[in-house]
Write an enzyme that holds these catalytic residues in place. Structure first.
Site, short mmCIF file in Angstrom:
data_model
loop_
_atom_site.label_atom_id
_atom_site.label_comp_id
_atom_site.label_asym_id
_atom_site.label_seq_id
_atom_site.Cartn_x
_atom_site.Cartn_y
_atom_site.Cartn_z
N HIS A 55 0.83 -1.20 0.00
CA HIS A 55 0.00 0.00 0.00
C HIS A 55 0.87 1.26 0.00
CE1 HIS A 55 -3.84 -2.11 1.74
NE2 HIS A 55 -3.44 -2.62 0.60
N GLU A 57 1.03 3.88 1.95
CA GLU A 57 1.64 4.30 3.21
C GLU A 57 2.92 3.52 3.49
OE1 GLU A 57 -2.90 4.27 3.99
OE2 GLU A 57 -1.46 3.34 2.61
N CYS A 89 -2.01 -0.88 7.57
CA CYS A 89 -1.18 0.32 7.46
C CYS A 89 -1.17 1.13 8.75
CB CYS A 89 -1.67 1.19 6.30
SG CYS A 89 -1.36 0.46 4.68
N ASP A 205 -14.47 -3.55 -36.80
CA ASP A 205 -13.14 -2.93 -36.79
C ASP A 205 -11.99 -3.91 -36.54
OD1 ASP A 205 -14.46 -0.54 -37.12
OD2 ASP A 205 -14.40 0.02 -35.00
N ARG A 212 -0.97 0.75 -27.04
CA ARG A 212 0.14 0.85 -27.99
C ARG A 212 0.53 2.32 -28.12
NH1 ARG A 212 -3.96 -1.63 -30.43
NH2 ARG A 212 -4.20 -0.04 -32.05
N GLU A 300 -15.35 1.87 -25.28
CA GLU A 300 -15.08 2.52 -26.56
C GLU A 300 -16.11 2.18 -27.64
OE1 GLU A 300 -11.02 3.06 -27.91
OE2 GLU A 300 -10.29 2.08 -26.09
N THR A 307 -25.43 3.44 -25.68
CA THR A 307 -26.81 3.88 -25.43
C THR A 307 -27.45 3.05 -24.33
OG1 THR A 307 -27.02 4.59 -27.73
CG2 THR A 307 -29.06 4.32 -26.48
#
Length: 368
Positions: A55, A57, A89, A205, A212, A300, A307
């Protein structure tokens, strides 16, 4: 509780900037930042390590250049008080004999939720709360939403023309925005635990959905919402599932042979309930994604998935990238139809920041 000062805000700003360094790499834990100050001099700093441990701290205490006794610790989230893989912690802070701990926001995890503060006070350590609390709550929103609602924070990113189109009538979209903006998209990918798209986007696509073009030590989980597992087996997503952590969300009735093909390829398959119109129940999918420990999801597309997320009130943030290109009314819009409601009832977001980036403009909107 002591009154805060401008000095407190100065050091907390630094702690918050450190927390941002590990966005996308600490899940299931939150990305916390911490600085240690003594006699108004910085003597230590730290942030949550990759995969959530150590963590912030502990990292800060290990980095100190002088004895932290009687120092002030600034941390973006209440220090943990429960025993996990390591000691809490608060024990390390108490053992270090720090004089004061300044906390931006309380932890909403029921295992902590004020207990860390109480233990610190019982040990004689002064505690100040609420310094830059709004900023810290925004930074840790994904973690809080997963803990409280069993769902990750959802950010939708889209790139549009000046007249708000994401592609031409023939679905041509490469490229509406500039190369510089596309590199920025990879930066945002890196800052999230996962990238999510619908199967339509994958089929159209054939994306890799990885980071990248920029230097990165981590890759986000790839999530595909695919009711009938239509994603082609020759797609980049399938072919690279052994290399990149991949999750496919499909219907419970999906053919077991296809499911096993994906599992054998290295993907994790989540079987989800369907809505009354036969689509993936996004609440069901996000609950299972949350159960894995994912805090922040970067969506994306496509338009149908975006929607549906909006209709179900599951979106926390939008990032819009806008170019100066004009496509016209025949182009495809970022969203499908919403309900025919009065303006006062429609989804509304507030502008967080807006800036020029190369030849494009970038705006970040968040839910009030």
């Amino acid at each position: 509780m002591m009154l805060s000062t401008n000095i407190d805000e100065k050091w907390m700003h630094l702690a918050l900037s450190l927390s941002k360094r590990t966005r996308g790499s600490t899940w299931p834990n939150p990305n916390v930042g911490c600085v240690i100050v003594k006699d108004n001099i910085l003597i230590g700093r730290g942030w949550t390590a990759a995969k959530g441990r150590p963590h912030a701290e502990i990292q800060a205490l290990k980095s100190t250049t002088s004895n932290p006794e009687n120092s002030t610790v600034y941390v973006t989230l209440e220090p943990c008080s429960h025993i996990g893989q390591t000691q809490p912690c608060i024990t390390s802070l108490i053992n270090a004999k720090v004089a004061r701990v300044v906390i931006a926001t309380r932890d909403l995890d029921p295992r902590v939720a004020g207990k860390g503060i109480r233990f610190l006070k019982d040990a004689g350590i002064s505690v100040t709360e609420g310094i830059l609390e709004e900023d810290a709550r925004y930074e840790h929103l994904g973690f809080f939403n997963r803990i409280l609602n069993n769902q990750p924070k959802i950010t939708i990113k889209f790139a549009t023309s000046l007249d708000s189109k994401i592609s031409t009538q023939s679905n041509e979209s490469k490229w509406i925005t500039s190369e510089k903006s596309r590199k920025l998209t990879h930066f945002y990918r890196m800052q999230n635990d996962a990238i999510m798209v619908g199967s339509g986007t994958v089929i159209m696509d054939d994306p890799m959905l990885n980071v990248r073009h920029i230097k990165s030590t981590q890759q986000p989980v790839r999530i595909i919402i695919d009711t009938e597992l239509r994603t082609p087996l020759n797609s980049k997503i399938f072919q690279s599932a052994k290399e990149f952590n991949t999750i496919i969300c499909c219907a419970t009735h999906t053919d077991k042979t296809i499911i096993n093909t994906w599992i054998d390829q290295g993907a994790r398959v989540l079987k989800c309930d369907l809505t009354s119109v036969g689509e993936i129940n996004l609440n069901s999918a996000l609950n299972q994604i949350s159960d894995i420990g994912i805090n922040n999801v970067f969506c994306e597309g496509g338009a149908k998935l975006a929607t549906n997320l909006i209709k179900q009130n599951l979106v926390h943030e939008f990032i819009s990238m806008t170019s100066g290109l004009l496509i016209g009314s025949t182009g495809n819009s970022f969203m499908k139809e919403l309900e025919n409601l009065p303006l006062s009832k429609l989804p509304s977001f507030k502008l967080k920041e807006s800036f020029k980036y190369g030849d494009d403009s970038v705006s970040i909107w968040h839910k009030p």
